[in-house]
Enzyme design. Structure first.
Site, PDB file in Angstrom:
ATOM      1  N   ALA A  73       0.857  -1.187   0.000  1.00 36.20           N
ATOM      2  CA  ALA A  73       0.000   0.000   0.000  1.00 36.20           C
ATOM      3  C   ALA A  73       0.888   1.230   0.000  1.00 36.20           C
ATOM      4  CB  ALA A  73      -0.911  -0.033   1.221  1.00 36.20           C
ATOM      5  N   GLY A 116       1.125  -5.144   1.185  1.00 38.15           N
ATOM      6  CA  GLY A 116      -0.132  -5.295   0.455  1.00 38.15           C
ATOM      7  C   GLY A 116       0.051  -5.960  -0.900  1.00 38.15           C
ATOM      8  N   GLU A 119      -0.052  -9.520  -0.107  1.00 36.61           N
ATOM      9  CA  GLU A 119      -1.432  -9.852   0.271  1.00 36.61           C
ATOM     10  C   GLU A 119      -2.354  -9.882  -0.947  1.00 36.61           C
ATOM     11  OE1 GLU A 119      -1.289  -6.701   3.184  1.00 36.61           O
ATOM     12  OE2 GLU A 119      -1.848  -8.142   4.750  1.00 36.61           O
ATOM     13  N   GLU A 139       5.705  -4.933   7.066  1.00 37.14           N
ATOM     14  CA  GLU A 139       4.974  -3.885   7.787  1.00 37.14           C
ATOM     15  C   GLU A 139       5.553  -3.605   9.170  1.00 37.14           C
ATOM     16  OE1 GLU A 139       3.603  -6.370   6.094  1.00 37.14           O
ATOM     17  OE2 GLU A 139       1.856  -5.683   4.975  1.00 37.14           O
TER      18      GLU A 139
HETATM   19  N1  DAK Z   1       4.582   3.266  -0.822  1.00 36.36           N
HETATM   20  C1  DAK Z   1       4.955   4.437  -1.411  1.00 36.36           C
HETATM   21  N2  DAK Z   1       6.082   4.587  -2.145  1.00 36.36           N
HETATM   22  C2  DAK Z   1       6.864   3.516  -2.303  1.00 36.36           C
HETATM   23  C3  DAK Z   1       6.546   2.253  -1.721  1.00 36.36           C
HETATM   24  C4  DAK Z   1       5.333   2.154  -0.944  1.00 36.36           C
HETATM   25  N3  DAK Z   1       4.901   0.995  -0.397  1.00 36.36           N
HETATM   26  N4  DAK Z   1       7.530   1.369  -2.048  1.00 36.36           N
HETATM   27  C5  DAK Z   1       8.418   2.065  -2.828  1.00 36.36           C
HETATM   28  N5  DAK Z   1       8.023   3.334  -2.975  1.00 36.36           N
HETATM   29  C6  DAK Z   1       8.690   4.389  -3.729  1.00 36.36           C
HETATM   30  C7  DAK Z   1       9.882   4.954  -2.957  1.00 36.36           C
HETATM   31  O1  DAK Z   1       9.473   5.915  -1.995  1.00 36.36           O
HETATM   32  C8  DAK Z   1      10.694   5.577  -4.084  1.00 36.36           C
HETATM   33  O2  DAK Z   1      10.078   6.800  -4.461  1.00 36.36           O
HETATM   34  P1  DAK Z   1      11.002   8.088  -4.822  1.00 36.36           P
HETATM   35  O3  DAK Z   1      11.851   8.328  -3.630  1.00 36.36           O
HETATM   36  O4  DAK Z   1      11.771   7.662  -6.041  1.00 36.36           O
HETATM   37  O5  DAK Z   1       9.996   9.168  -5.101  1.00 36.36           O
HETATM   38  C9  DAK Z   1      10.479   4.597  -5.230  1.00 36.36           C
HETATM   39  O6  DAK Z   1       9.278   3.882  -4.905  1.00 36.36           O
HETATM   40  C10 DAK Z   1      11.621   3.612  -5.348  1.00 36.36           C
HETATM   41  O7  DAK Z   1      11.836   3.038  -4.062  1.00 36.36           O
HETATM   42  P2  DAK Z   1      13.317   2.940  -3.416  1.00 36.36           P
HETATM   43  O8  DAK Z   1      14.127   4.132  -3.759  1.00 36.36           O
HETATM   44  O9  DAK Z   1      13.118   2.624  -1.965  1.00 36.36           O
HETATM   45  O10 DAK Z   1      13.910   1.699  -4.222  1.00 36.36           O
HETATM   46  P3  DAK Z   1      14.786   0.491  -3.671  1.00 36.36           P
HETATM   47  O11 DAK Z   1      15.108  -0.333  -4.869  1.00 36.36           O
HETATM   48  O12 DAK Z   1      15.914   0.982  -2.830  1.00 36.36           O
HETATM   49  O13 DAK Z   1      13.812  -0.338  -2.704  1.00 36.36           O
HETATM   50  C11 DAK Z   1      11.760  -1.446  -2.023  1.00 36.36           C
HETATM   51  C12 DAK Z   1      12.646  -0.930  -3.212  1.00 36.36           C
HETATM   52  C13 DAK Z   1      10.457  -1.911  -2.639  1.00 36.36           C
HETATM   53  C14 DAK Z   1      12.471  -2.606  -1.356  1.00 36.36           C
HETATM   54  C15 DAK Z   1      11.569  -0.281  -1.004  1.00 36.36           C
HETATM   55  O14 DAK Z   1      11.070   0.853  -1.719  1.00 36.36           O
HETATM   56  C16 DAK Z   1      10.627  -0.628   0.100  1.00 36.36           C
HETATM   57  O15 DAK Z   1      10.990  -1.267   1.070  1.00 36.36           O
HETATM   58  N6  DAK Z   1       9.352  -0.175  -0.009  1.00 36.36           N
HETATM   59  C17 DAK Z   1       8.383  -0.270   1.049  1.00 36.36           C
HETATM   60  C18 DAK Z   1       7.871  -1.689   1.189  1.00 36.36           C
HETATM   61  C19 DAK Z   1       6.876  -1.790   2.330  1.00 36.36           C
HETATM   62  O16 DAK Z   1       7.153  -1.474   3.465  1.00 36.36           O
HETATM   63  N7  DAK Z   1       5.647  -2.259   2.018  1.00 36.36           N
HETATM   64  C20 DAK Z   1       4.579  -2.393   2.964  1.00 36.36           C
HETATM   65  C21 DAK Z   1       3.742  -1.142   2.990  1.00 36.36           C
HETATM   66  S1  DAK Z   1       2.409  -1.275   4.172  1.00 36.36           S
HETATM   67  C22 DAK Z   1      -5.132  -3.060   4.389  1.00 36.36           C
HETATM   68  C23 DAK Z   1      -4.782  -3.236   3.077  1.00 36.36           C
HETATM   69  C24 DAK Z   1      -3.453  -3.160   2.725  1.00 36.36           C
HETATM   70  C25 DAK Z   1      -2.496  -2.873   3.671  1.00 36.36           C
HETATM   71  C26 DAK Z   1      -2.856  -2.733   4.983  1.00 36.36           C
HETATM   72  C27 DAK Z   1      -4.177  -2.790   5.352  1.00 36.36           C
HETATM   73  N8  DAK Z   1      -6.527  -3.133   4.773  1.00 36.36           N
HETATM   74  C28 DAK Z   1      -7.490  -3.535   3.794  1.00 36.36           C
HETATM   75  C29 DAK Z   1      -6.884  -2.917   6.137  1.00 36.36           C
HETATM   76  C30 DAK Z   1      -1.093  -2.799   3.233  1.00 36.36           C
HETATM   77  C31 DAK Z   1      -0.129  -2.206   3.921  1.00 36.36           C
HETATM   78  C32 DAK Z   1       1.214  -2.130   3.308  1.00 36.36           C
HETATM   79  O17 DAK Z   1       1.440  -2.638   2.248  1.00 36.36           O
END
Ligand code: DAK
Length: 265
Positions: A73, A116, A119, A139
């Site tokens: 997400a 997400g 998921e 997360e």
């Molecule tokens: N959200 C927003 N931007 C994201 C992102 C994300 N999840 N993942 C990557 N980006 C963006 C980065 O901010 C960056 O943007 P700029 O700085 O270029 O503007 C660009 O994508 C490239 O990312 P990186 O520079 O970080 O690139 P790397 O190759 O170094 O790393 C990475 C790639 C995918 C490993 C890293 O970006 C990363 O760890 N991303 C976050 C992954 C994460 O934590 N995901 C979980 C998010 S929480 C629900 C439904 C759904 C959910 C919850 C509840 N309900 C129905 C109740 C879901 C929650 C989640 O998913």
């Protein structure tokens, strides 16, 4: 219906029909690793629901790009949210729409499927992965836990021990590990995984549609209920299919040693 979906210009997804009876939706926000914003989820669910209602589509595929399926997400969108906002903005409801689809949905996963994104793949009926796929629930690094099935579907799929490690300590699975632990159906090279998913979807799309629908429903029921209730549910659906023309056609075709001609009735 198929033409209507094709003609719309979507901002966050691409819609294709790569084979007879197959609808493909590609997540298309590559600069943010396909972070799942509200507008993206709305477009995705709207198109999937249209395909679900379209008689010419028998199986759907959700894919990302070859580099990334989805990194979860959109964290920027969520960061300042309050619980009431999450509920009122239909944040949860739009995810639940996926599990109400009647036709089979295959996730074609290449690169990161995180949070997400993982998921979303888990909520599909099958997963075809590329060799570069990485599955994770990171997360915990953000001070939260999975919210769209990461503690439930994942645990039912790969078991408690590994699910605990993934959810509590951001353990990530490679494509091969995911295959070994039963998370994905098959793994293919990155230049072939989408073709593999399309091949699988085409094969399913060519089968008896009403039986496919009830089969998906019955398998999913195994995750929801006790064994005896599930067995009764399965039996009832078996009986119901004897009211379909396709059951008569399928059994006649077998006895006459010819291919069946499914009508979806
Ligand atoms: N959200 C927003 N931007 C994201 C992102 C994300 N999840 N993942 C990557 N980006 C963006 C980065 O901010 C960056 O943007 P700029 O700085 O270029 O503007 C660009 O994508 C490239 O990312 P990186 O520079 O970080 O690139 P790397 O190759 O170094 O790393 C990475 C790639 C995918 C490993 C890293 O970006 C990363 O760890 N991303 C976050 C992954 C994460 O934590 N995901 C979980 C998010 S929480 C629900 C439904 C759904 C959910 C919850 C509840 N309900 C129905 C109740 C879901 C929650 C989640 O998913």
């Amino acid at each position: 219906m198929q033409e209507a979906a094709d003609k719309v210009d979507y901002e966050n997804i691409l819609v294709e029909h790569p084979a007879d009876g197959v609808g493909l939706v590609r997540l298309n926000r590559p600069r943010t690793f396909n972070a799942l914003t509200g507008p993206l989820m709305d477009e995705l669910m709207t198109v999937l629901e249209q395909m679900d209602a379209d008689d010419s589509i028998r199986c759907m595929i959700i894919a990302g790009t070859d580099r990334v399926f989805a990194a979860g997400a959109d964290i920027g969108e969520m960061a300042q949210a309050t619980p009431v906002e999450l509920i009122n903005k239909a944040f949860i409801a739009r995810w639940e729409r996926l599990q109400n689809l009647h036709k089979p949905v295959i996730a074609a996963v290449s690169g990161y499927a995180l949070g997400g994104g993982c998921e979303l793949a888990l909520a599909c009926d099958m997963i075809v992965a590329s060799e570069t796929a990485v599955f994770g629930q990171p997360e915990i690094n953000l001070g939260v836990i999975p919210g769209a099935g990461g503690t439930q579907r994942l645990t039912r799929t790969i078991g408690k021990a590994l699910a605990m490690e993934m959810v509590l300590n951001d353990r990530r699975l490679s494509a091969d590990e995911a295959a070994r632990f039963g998370l994905v159906n098959r793994v293919a090279p990155v230049d072939q995984y989408l073709d593999e998913a399309i091949k699988l979807a085409s094969a399913i799309a060519a089968r008896a549609p009403v039986a496919i629908r009830l089969a998906k429903d019955a398998v999913n029921m195994a995750l929801e209920t006790t064994l005896s209730a599930g067995l009764a549910y399965e039996r009832n659906r078996f009986y119901v299919l004897f009211a379909s023309e396709d059951q008569k056609e399928g059994m006649a075709a077998f006895l006459e040693k010819r291919d069946p001609n499914w009508q979806g009735k």
